[in-house]
Design a protein around this motif. Structure first.
Motif, PDB file in Angstrom:
ATOM      1  N   ALA A 177       8.921   1.592   8.839  1.00 36.79           N
ATOM      2  CA  ALA A 177       8.987   2.944   8.299  1.00 36.79           C
ATOM      3  C   ALA A 177       8.362   3.972   9.223  1.00 36.79           C
ATOM      4  CB  ALA A 177       8.277   2.989   6.939  1.00 36.79           C
ATOM      5  N   THR A 178       8.805   5.211   9.051  1.00 35.90           N
ATOM      6  CA  THR A 178       8.106   6.346   9.636  1.00 35.90           C
ATOM      7  C   THR A 178       7.163   6.893   8.564  1.00 35.90           C
ATOM      8  OG1 THR A 178       9.966   7.766   8.995  1.00 35.90           O
ATOM      9  CG2 THR A 178       9.922   6.953  11.276  1.00 35.90           C
ATOM     10  N   PRO A 179       6.059   7.538   8.960  1.00 41.37           N
ATOM     11  CA  PRO A 179       5.041   7.926   7.979  1.00 41.37           C
ATOM     12  C   PRO A 179       5.535   8.871   6.890  1.00 41.37           C
ATOM     13  CG  PRO A 179       4.266   8.306  10.230  1.00 41.37           C
ATOM     14  CD  PRO A 179       5.679   7.883  10.327  1.00 41.37           C
ATOM     15  N   GLY A 180       6.335   9.885   7.281  1.00 41.74           N
ATOM     16  CA  GLY A 180       6.786  10.857   6.298  1.00 41.74           C
ATOM     17  C   GLY A 180       7.641  10.238   5.218  1.00 41.74           C
ATOM     18  N   ARG A 181       8.616   9.409   5.603  1.00 40.59           N
ATOM     19  CA  ARG A 181       9.490   8.781   4.617  1.00 40.59           C
ATOM     20  C   ARG A 181       8.726   7.736   3.806  1.00 40.59           C
ATOM     21  NH1 ARG A 181      14.898   8.644   3.621  1.00 40.59           N
ATOM     22  NH2 ARG A 181      14.645  10.872   4.014  1.00 40.59           N
ATOM     23  N   LEU A 182       7.770   7.070   4.417  1.00 41.82           N
ATOM     24  CA  LEU A 182       6.921   6.133   3.677  1.00 41.82           C
ATOM     25  C   LEU A 182       6.217   6.850   2.536  1.00 41.82           C
ATOM     26  CD1 LEU A 182       5.458   3.391   3.310  1.00 41.82           C
ATOM     27  CD2 LEU A 182       3.770   4.193   4.988  1.00 41.82           C
ATOM     28  N   MET A 183       5.668   8.025   2.825  1.00 43.19           N
ATOM     29  CA  MET A 183       4.981   8.803   1.792  1.00 43.19           C
ATOM     30  C   MET A 183       5.954   9.257   0.700  1.00 43.19           C
ATOM     31  SD  MET A 183       1.794   8.803   2.312  1.00 43.19           S
ATOM     32  CE  MET A 183       1.276  10.136   1.222  1.00 43.19           C
ATOM     33  N   ASP A 184       7.199   9.550   1.072  1.00 44.85           N
ATOM     34  CA  ASP A 184       8.204   9.910   0.071  1.00 44.85           C
ATOM     35  C   ASP A 184       8.372   8.784  -0.946  1.00 44.85           C
ATOM     36  OD1 ASP A 184       8.649  12.333   1.291  1.00 44.85           O
ATOM     37  OD2 ASP A 184      10.409  11.664   2.412  1.00 44.85           O
ATOM     38  N   HIS A 185       8.462   7.551  -0.439  1.00 45.61           N
ATOM     39  CA  HIS A 185       8.646   6.409  -1.344  1.00 45.61           C
ATOM     40  C   HIS A 185       7.392   6.147  -2.170  1.00 45.61           C
ATOM     41  CE1 HIS A 185      12.645   5.206  -0.126  1.00 45.61           C
ATOM     42  NE2 HIS A 185      12.298   5.254   1.144  1.00 45.61           N
ATOM     43  N   ILE A 186       6.232   6.280  -1.548  1.00 44.09           N
ATOM     44  CA  ILE A 186       4.975   6.075  -2.284  1.00 44.09           C
ATOM     45  C   ILE A 186       4.857   7.067  -3.437  1.00 44.09           C
ATOM     46  CG2 ILE A 186       2.461   6.328  -2.115  1.00 44.09           C
ATOM     47  CD1 ILE A 186       2.644   5.085   0.693  1.00 44.09           C
ATOM     48  N   ASN A 187       5.233   8.310  -3.180  1.00 48.59           N
ATOM     49  CA  ASN A 187       5.058   9.371  -4.177  1.00 48.59           C
ATOM     50  C   ASN A 187       6.179   9.445  -5.206  1.00 48.59           C
ATOM     51  OD1 ASN A 187       2.624  10.322  -3.044  1.00 48.59           O
ATOM     52  ND2 ASN A 187       3.742  11.551  -1.527  1.00 48.59           N
ATOM     53  N   SER A 188       7.382   9.000  -4.839  1.00 42.55           N
ATOM     54  CA  SER A 188       8.531   9.285  -5.701  1.00 42.55           C
ATOM     55  C   SER A 188       9.340   8.085  -6.149  1.00 42.55           C
ATOM     56  CB  SER A 188       9.472  10.272  -4.976  1.00 42.55           C
ATOM     57  OG  SER A 188       8.770  11.432  -4.572  1.00 42.55           O
ATOM     58  N   THR A 189       9.340   6.999  -5.405  1.00 45.66           N
ATOM     59  CA  THR A 189      10.225   5.877  -5.728  1.00 45.66           C
ATOM     60  C   THR A 189       9.620   4.985  -6.798  1.00 45.66           C
ATOM     61  OG1 THR A 189      11.180   5.901  -3.504  1.00 45.66           O
ATOM     62  CG2 THR A 189      11.466   3.885  -4.789  1.00 45.66           C
ATOM     63  N   LYS A 190      10.249   4.943  -7.964  1.00 43.54           N
ATOM     64  CA  LYS A 190       9.783   4.105  -9.058  1.00 43.54           C
ATOM     65  C   LYS A 190       9.890   2.631  -8.672  1.00 43.54           C
ATOM     66  CE  LYS A 190       9.141   7.514 -11.980  1.00 43.54           C
ATOM     67  NZ  LYS A 190       7.774   7.884 -12.441  1.00 43.54           N
ATOM     68  N   GLY A 191       8.802   1.915  -8.854  1.00 36.88           N
ATOM     69  CA  GLY A 191       8.793   0.494  -8.554  1.00 36.88           C
ATOM     70  C   GLY A 191       8.361   0.154  -7.149  1.00 36.88           C
ATOM     71  N   PHE A 192       8.292   1.158  -6.252  1.00 33.12           N
ATOM     72  CA  PHE A 192       7.848   0.892  -4.881  1.00 33.12           C
ATOM     73  C   PHE A 192       6.329   0.721  -4.896  1.00 33.12           C
ATOM     74  CE2 PHE A 192       6.311   2.175  -0.689  1.00 33.12           C
ATOM     75  CZ  PHE A 192       7.126   1.423   0.142  1.00 33.12           C
ATOM     76  N   THR A 193       5.851  -0.395  -4.380  1.00 36.16           N
ATOM     77  CA  THR A 193       4.419  -0.670  -4.419  1.00 36.16           C
ATOM     78  C   THR A 193       3.948  -1.379  -3.150  1.00 36.16           C
ATOM     79  OG1 THR A 193       2.650  -1.828  -5.607  1.00 36.16           O
ATOM     80  CG2 THR A 193       4.831  -2.855  -5.645  1.00 36.16           C
ATOM     81  N   LEU A 194       2.711  -1.133  -2.797  1.00 44.00           N
ATOM     82  CA  LEU A 194       2.070  -1.804  -1.656  1.00 44.00           C
ATOM     83  C   LEU A 194       0.998  -2.778  -2.135  1.00 44.00           C
ATOM     84  CD1 LEU A 194       1.584   1.245   0.776  1.00 44.00           C
ATOM     85  CD2 LEU A 194       3.492  -0.377   0.690  1.00 44.00           C
ATOM     86  N   GLU A 195       0.988  -3.087  -3.419  1.00 44.74           N
ATOM     87  CA  GLU A 195      -0.103  -3.884  -3.966  1.00 44.74           C
ATOM     88  C   GLU A 195      -0.123  -5.319  -3.430  1.00 44.74           C
ATOM     89  OE1 GLU A 195       0.068  -4.496  -8.143  1.00 44.74           O
ATOM     90  OE2 GLU A 195       2.255  -4.651  -8.187  1.00 44.74           O
ATOM     91  N   HIS A 196       1.005  -5.799  -2.921  1.00 47.62           N
ATOM     92  CA  HIS A 196       1.046  -7.168  -2.391  1.00 47.62           C
ATOM     93  C   HIS A 196       0.985  -7.201  -0.863  1.00 47.62           C
ATOM     94  CE1 HIS A 196       2.012  -8.361  -6.423  1.00 47.62           C
ATOM     95  NE2 HIS A 196       3.149  -7.686  -6.419  1.00 47.62           N
ATOM     96  N   LEU A 197       0.718  -6.053  -0.258  1.00 50.43           N
ATOM     97  CA  LEU A 197       0.783  -5.968   1.201  1.00 50.43           C
ATOM     98  C   LEU A 197      -0.267  -6.865   1.865  1.00 50.43           C
ATOM     99  CD1 LEU A 197       2.638  -4.262   3.042  1.00 50.43           C
ATOM    100  CD2 LEU A 197       0.688  -2.738   3.418  1.00 50.43           C
ATOM    101  N   CYS A 198       0.172  -7.667   2.818  1.00 46.03           N
ATOM    102  CA  CYS A 198      -0.710  -8.562   3.574  1.00 46.03           C
ATOM    103  C   CYS A 198      -0.940  -8.074   4.997  1.00 46.03           C
ATOM    104  CB  CYS A 198      -0.107  -9.960   3.647  1.00 46.03           C
ATOM    105  SG  CYS A 198       0.045 -10.787   2.073  1.00 46.03           S
ATOM    106  N   TYR A 199       0.084  -7.451   5.588  1.00 42.83           N
ATOM    107  CA  TYR A 199       0.010  -7.083   7.004  1.00 42.83           C
ATOM    108  C   TYR A 199       0.424  -5.631   7.208  1.00 42.83           C
ATOM    109  CZ  TYR A 199       0.114 -12.166   7.212  1.00 42.83           C
ATOM    110  OH  TYR A 199      -0.146 -13.484   6.994  1.00 42.83           O
ATOM    111  N   LEU A 200      -0.379  -4.918   7.971  1.00 42.71           N
ATOM    112  CA  LEU A 200      -0.068  -3.543   8.354  1.00 42.71           C
ATOM    113  C   LEU A 200      -0.075  -3.446   9.872  1.00 42.71           C
ATOM    114  CD1 LEU A 200       0.329  -0.489   7.830  1.00 42.71           C
ATOM    115  CD2 LEU A 200      -2.180  -0.294   7.760  1.00 42.71           C
TER     116      LEU A 200
END
Length: 517
Positions: free
Chosen positions: A180-203
């Motif tokens: 992802a690019t940062p701007g579009r990532l933030m779009d999904h974090i703020n607006s996309t229902k069901g999009f979550t990073l709660e299981h993220l293992c690697y950044l």
């Protein structure tokens, strides 16, 4: 200003950066000797044309799948074209493949859309080989299409009423890895229902210095906050499936930092940050909240040029600079080449001017931030496929872009900083191939350019000459091209004013005048 900043960074260098792992101590490792490499990934790599891993890939593999077992966050400073993308993509894919669970577990963030597309292509070759899927979230593309690819929506039965809130949480992810690019990532974090990073293992933060330099809607603190409470240790790390013997892969033990995680759950987000010019500024690196970071770099020098890069300077008269460029391009014989300028405006004017030179035996196109994304993508595709031989570019293409077969880079405008020179020059001499970088200089610029290269311990930059007869023979063509350029610039300025006037009129009629928005 830059010199003062570098001196300050040297004084304030973080303790863990003072004793790095030297990547140059590693050798290429044939795929057949890479320990624990999944046979399916080996086949995928061979299909990509790989017979072995490069030194930086071997070093990262050791600290992730090897003895390191992802126990520490990694900071990788390695020259352009050394193979950093596969260095993190391969171990992450291998680690994720050991547990068959479908949720977003790895996030790779890059500063530009084109870079994200390039990295996604690499993941898309190796990840499906072990049953993993990869998603893409970038600007200037349909967010609705992205949502449908990232999040699984439930199938609704006819005749039943559903509350939209029922589906706002717990929707399963369609991808294991997201680029992802940062701007579009933030779009999904703020607006996309069901999009979550709660299981993220690697950044993965690729082109780290650029991503830390620009805020991008505070994407980094947001991601770290959303993953901070993932403390169940649900996903295993590499040590849970490794054999006791690791074959021929050598182990370099470091003192000064205790590992201290064997046999314990892993409540943390593993981070890998990379750049060819990784910052040493403690205030910037502190934003990443790194865990017992390990610094991997090539040699003792901070700034590294590709091993097989040859640098040349071409002295020229400022007023006749375009003629020297044309003469140089003719001498290089139409091989694939990138010409860098200092701004998007310079890129546009130079490319326009060059195309007014009649009968040049190569195709010249522009690549800059002034263009629409669709135009840039089409141009880049033509350049990759060899339909375009010369690309005139702003620094939009200096970061990480990998185009196979670029023999030459030309700095039409001298870069002000050594970091810029490194990223420009790094478009050639990639993956162990040879390449040349030419810099056009006036007499006044020669001294500064010499000091610039010394920061990368490059004291050898011989002069390169073009035939004076070539310059003289093009004077009349040049005069005509300048007149055509002047007319074109005036016409473009008129069109912009006209478009601005139309926009203003529309704004007044609709009550949303641009100056009042």
């Amino acid at each position: 200003m830059e010199e003062q900043k570098e001196k300050q960074e040297k004084v304030l260098v973080l303790p863990w950066m003072r004793s790095p792992v030297d990547v140059s101590l590693f050798e290429e490792c044939p795929l057949s000797l890479v320990p624990c490499l999944d046979p399916r990934l080996k086949v995928a790599l061979q299909n990509m044309g790989f017979a072995s891993l490069f030194p930086v890939q071997v070093a990262v593999w050791q600290e992730t799948i090897g003895p390191g077992s992802f126990e520490r966050d990694l900071c990788v400073n390695s020259p352009t074209g050394s193979g950093k993308t596969l260095a993190y993509a391969l171990p992450i894919v291998q680690a994720l493949s050991t547990r068959a669970v479908k949720c977003l577990r790895a996030l790779v963030v890059l500063p530009t859309r084109d870079l994200a597309l390039q990295v996604k292509e690499i993941f898309s070759v190796i990840a499906p080989a072990v049953g993993l899927s990869v998603g893409l979230a970038v600007g200037q593309s349909s967010i609705a299409d992205e949502i449908s690819e990232l999040v699984k929506r439930p199938k609704l039965e006819a005749g039943i009423c559903y509350d939209p809130e029922d589906f706002s949480l717990g929707l399963p992810s369609s991808v294991d890895i997201l680029v992802a690019t940062p701007g579009r990532l933030m779009d999904h974090i703020n607006s996309t229902k069901g999009f979550t990073l709660e299981h993220l293992c690697y950044l993965v933060v690729d082109e780290t210095d650029r991503l830390l330099r620009e805020a991008y809607q505070s994407w980094l603190p947001t991601v770290l906050h959303l993953t901070r409470f993932n403390d169940e240790g649900f996903f295993p790390r590499a040590h849970t499936f490794l054999p006791s013997s690791l074959g021929s892969l050598k182990t370099i033990r470091r003192s000064g930092v205790e590992r201290g995680f064997k046999g314990k759950p892993y409540p943390r987000l593993v981070k890998i940050v990379l750049s060819a010019t990784l910052t040493q500024d403690p205030s910037k690196l502190s934003q990443l909240a790194l865990h017992h970071p390990l610094f991997l770099t090539t040699g003792k020098r901070r700034y590294q040029l590709p091993e097989k890069l040859e640098s040349y300077k071409l002295m020229c008269e400022t007023k006749l600079k375009p003629l020297y460029l044309v003469a140089l391009l003719q001498k290089l014989g139409g091989e694939k080449c990138i010409v860098f300028t200092s701004s998007v405006e310079s890129t546009h004017r130079l490319c326009t001017l060059l195309n007014f030179f009649d009968d040049l035996p190569f195709i010249i196109k522009e690549y800059s931030g002034l263009q629409r994304q669709s135009v840039r993508s089409k141009t880049l595709k033509g350049f990759r496929e060899g339909q375009i031989q010369v690309l005139v570019s702003s620094d939009a293409m200096t970061r990480g872009m990998d185009v196979e077969g670029v023999k030459y880079v030309i700095n039409y405008d001298m870069p002000v900083y050594i970091k810029t020179y490194i990223h420009r020059a790094g478009r050639t001499a990639r993956a162990g191939q040879a390449g040349r970088c030419f810099t056009l200089l006036s007499k006044d610029e020669a001294k500064h350019f010499k000091k610039l290269l010394q920061k990368a311990d490059n004291n050898s930059c011989p002069g390169y000459a073009v035939p004076s007869s070539s310059i003289e023979s093009m004077h009349s063509i040049y005069t005509s091209a300048l007149e055509k350029l002047k007319e074109t610039v005036e016409m473009e300025a008129y069109q912009k004013r006209k478009m601005g006037f139309k926009s203003s009129r529309v704004g007044k009629r609709s009550g949303t005048h641009p100056s009042k928005e």
